[in-house]
Design a protein around this motif. Structure first.
Motif, short mmCIF file in Angstrom:
data_model
loop_
_atom_site.label_atom_id
_atom_site.label_comp_id
_atom_site.label_asym_id
_atom_site.label_seq_id
_atom_site.Cartn_x
_atom_site.Cartn_y
_atom_site.Cartn_z
N PHE A 1 61.89 20.87 47.03
CA PHE A 1 61.83 22.21 46.43
C PHE A 1 61.05 22.13 45.13
O PHE A 1 61.21 21.17 44.36
CB PHE A 1 63.25 22.73 46.14
CG PHE A 1 63.27 24.02 45.35
CD1 PHE A 1 62.87 25.22 45.94
CD2 PHE A 1 63.68 24.04 44.02
CE1 PHE A 1 62.87 26.41 45.21
CE2 PHE A 1 63.70 25.22 43.29
CZ PHE A 1 63.29 26.41 43.89
N LEU A 2 60.21 23.12 44.89
CA LEU A 2 59.45 23.19 43.64
C LEU A 2 59.53 24.59 43.05
O LEU A 2 59.57 25.59 43.78
CB LEU A 2 57.98 22.82 43.86
CG LEU A 2 57.67 21.39 44.29
CD1 LEU A 2 56.16 21.20 44.45
CD2 LEU A 2 58.23 20.38 43.31
N ALA A 3 59.55 24.65 41.72
CA ALA A 3 59.53 25.92 41.01
C ALA A 3 58.86 25.71 39.66
O ALA A 3 58.88 24.62 39.10
CB ALA A 3 60.96 26.45 40.80
N LEU A 4 58.29 26.77 39.14
CA LEU A 4 57.60 26.69 37.84
C LEU A 4 58.57 27.03 36.73
O LEU A 4 58.43 28.05 36.03
CB LEU A 4 56.40 27.65 37.84
CG LEU A 4 55.36 27.44 38.94
CD1 LEU A 4 54.30 28.52 38.88
CD2 LEU A 4 54.73 26.05 38.83
N TRP A 5 59.56 26.19 36.53
CA TRP A 5 60.62 26.51 35.59
C TRP A 5 60.28 26.17 34.13
O TRP A 5 61.14 26.30 33.26
CB TRP A 5 61.92 25.84 36.02
CG TRP A 5 62.57 26.61 37.15
CD1 TRP A 5 62.30 27.88 37.54
CD2 TRP A 5 63.59 26.13 38.03
NE1 TRP A 5 63.10 28.24 38.61
CE2 TRP A 5 63.90 27.18 38.93
CE3 TRP A 5 64.29 24.93 38.15
CZ2 TRP A 5 64.86 27.07 39.92
CZ3 TRP A 5 65.25 24.81 39.14
CH2 TRP A 5 65.55 25.86 40.02
N ASP A 6 59.05 25.77 33.87
CA ASP A 6 58.62 25.71 32.48
C ASP A 6 57.99 27.05 32.08
O ASP A 6 57.58 27.24 30.94
CB ASP A 6 57.61 24.58 32.26
CG ASP A 6 56.30 24.84 32.99
OD1 ASP A 6 56.34 25.29 34.16
OD2 ASP A 6 55.22 24.60 32.40
N ASN A 7 57.93 27.98 33.02
CA ASN A 7 57.41 29.33 32.82
C ASN A 7 58.60 30.29 32.80
O ASN A 7 59.35 30.37 33.77
CB ASN A 7 56.45 29.67 33.96
CG ASN A 7 55.85 31.07 33.86
OD1 ASN A 7 56.50 32.00 33.40
ND2 ASN A 7 54.63 31.21 34.33
N PHE A 8 58.79 31.03 31.70
CA PHE A 8 60.00 31.83 31.55
C PHE A 8 60.13 32.92 32.61
O PHE A 8 61.25 33.30 32.97
CB PHE A 8 60.06 32.46 30.16
CG PHE A 8 61.32 33.24 29.91
CD1 PHE A 8 62.58 32.67 30.12
CD2 PHE A 8 61.27 34.56 29.48
CE1 PHE A 8 63.75 33.38 29.91
CE2 PHE A 8 62.44 35.28 29.26
CZ PHE A 8 63.68 34.70 29.48
N TYR A 9 59.01 33.40 33.14
CA TYR A 9 59.09 34.40 34.21
C TYR A 9 59.93 33.87 35.37
O TYR A 9 60.78 34.58 35.92
CB TYR A 9 57.69 34.78 34.70
CG TYR A 9 57.71 35.71 35.89
CD1 TYR A 9 57.97 37.07 35.75
CD2 TYR A 9 57.48 35.22 37.18
CE1 TYR A 9 58.01 37.92 36.85
CE2 TYR A 9 57.50 36.05 38.29
CZ TYR A 9 57.77 37.41 38.12
OH TYR A 9 57.80 38.23 39.22
#
Length: 425
Positions: free
Chosen positions: A189-197
């Protein structure tokens, strides 16, 4: 002489009485010969509508239907919505060459309302109830309604069916799946969790929030980005990076394209992404499924950020009453469904969630269901002060340079200073 005068006065009174009882000239009562009430005599010859770039095709039919029904021509043109629409309105509106109706992402509403470029809408509760409560909230600012929802988008759970046979039941299950399936350049699983959106989902799901509410309006003096829930959510994010379940390459500006590349090459079982990514996945030949996000084990949802596109009336329009009438017309269930079929943008009409057009479209249904747990991005001008400090805080956490409480405290301090400096009243 007195008798003659008296008789003369009596004749005058009788003539007046007869005139009052006789037939009158037709007044402009708004009636035609068939006895049906016509529409307001102030009805305009036309209304001018600005729709987003490459999205106006559906208006040909709906505009023709409206003109046939009401006798008002709809003239429409395309203006790029995200960056050009509001700037063009600022120029053309005061000059008298602007539109009656525009479309905007909801996070621009506060700015344009404060500046006086868009008009408050007065519609019935029946009209408001056509849409999800969250989407109506997104179209409101300072307790007033400024638009009717056109469509909504929010990140959803997307998975490669060749690598994941079913959606995990909980976020905890997804974490265990990721640990078991992350190795040799492959990821669970991947997510852009350094991006607050994107990071708002676990932060909001654990009790963090951007702005609190006061008297039905967002309160920029009440920041919930370093409370206990926000820290807990950020610790949850930290865990994924600390255990190397996310690669270093998806941090920062190029993170999105790096993540898309990994998924479209078949190296990732599942991702957090939005409907804007579906096209690239199809082009890459990935057989993917889409679902709302699994909830945490205790039943609390991932509170993704939701963006709502809406229709708005220019405050410079001389035909505001008819502009609102057209807004109600194009957003009714029938026309909202037609627009979805033409553009694939998911409407927020509550009656359409179970309509086959959406219910049988896996991506659209997932978006519609996820929006029920989503939080509209704050649309007040002070939100502009949040993005950079939160991005900085999250990146220092995921790169191991700071702990969650410390990083969030620093972000909140910076946000408060920026709000005080740039938005003091």
């Amino acid at each position: 002489m007195k008798k003659a005068l008296s008789i003369f006065m009596m004749l005058i009174l009788m003539i007046g009485a007869l005139a009052a009882c006789g037939p009158k000239e037709e007044e402009n009562t708004g009636s035609e010969g068939n006895g049906e009430k016509t529409e307001d005599a102030s009805k305009p010859e036309k209304l001018v509508v600005w729709e987003d770039k490459d999205k106006s095709g559906w208006l040909e039919k709906v505009a023709a239907d409206f003109e046939k029904e009401h006798g008002v021509k709809i003239e429409f043109k395309e203006v790029e919505m995200a960056t050009k629409m509001k700037e063009q309105l600022r120029l053309d509106g005061p000059a008298g060459t602007g539109p009656d109706i525009i479309t905007l992402p909801h996070d621009q509403i506060g700015e344009l309302a404060v500046q006086g470029h868009i008009a408050e809408l007065n519609v019935s509760d029946d009209v408001k109830s056509t849409f999800s409560e969250s989407s109506i909230n997104a179209q409101s600012f300072d307790g007033k309604l400024y638009g009717l929802p056109k469509s909504a988008e929010t990140p959803v759970f997307i998975y490669n069916k060749a690598l994941m046979t079913e959606v995990p039941a909980t976020m905890e299950d997804l974490y265990e799946f990721a640990k078991a399936n992350t190795k040799d350049g492959k990821y669970g699983f991947l997510a852009l969790w350094d991006n607050f959106y994107f990071a708002h989902a676990p932060i909001g799901g654990n009790g963090g929030y951007v702005f609190g509410e006061k008297d039905g309006a967002l309160n920029p003096q009440d920041l919930g980005l370093n409370n206990e829930g926000a820290v807990k959510g950020t610790e949850y994010i930290q865990k994924w990076y600390a255990e190397k379940l996310f690669p270093n390459g998806i941090i920062g500006e190029n993170g999105g394209s790096a993540m898309d590349g990994l998924f479209n090459e078949g190296n990732v079982a599942s991702v957090m992404n939005g409907p804007w990514a579906f096209g690239g996945m199809k082009d890459a030949g990935i057989d993917f499924g889409v679902a709302p996000f699994p909830k945490f084990a205790d039943g609390t949802p991932m509170k993704t950020f939701m963006g709502v596109k809406g229709w708005h009336v220019s405050s410079y329009s001389k035909n505001q009453e008819w502009a609102v009438k057209f807004l109600e017309y194009i957003t009714n269930d029938e026309n909202a469904k037609y627009r979805f079929e033409q553009t694939s943008e998911v409407p927020t009409n509550v009656a359409l969630v179970d309509d086959p057009a959406i219910a049988e479209n896996e991506g659209a249904k997932a978006v519609a269901l996820q929006t029920q747990d989503a939080v509209p991005m704050p649309n007040i001008p002070e939100m502009g002060e949040v993005w950079a400090p939160m991005a900085s805080a999250l990146q220092t956490v995921v790169t191991g340079k700071a702990q969650p409480q410390e990083a969030l405290d620093s972000a909140v301090k910076q946000i408060e200073q920026n709000i005080q400096q740039n938005h003091a009243k």
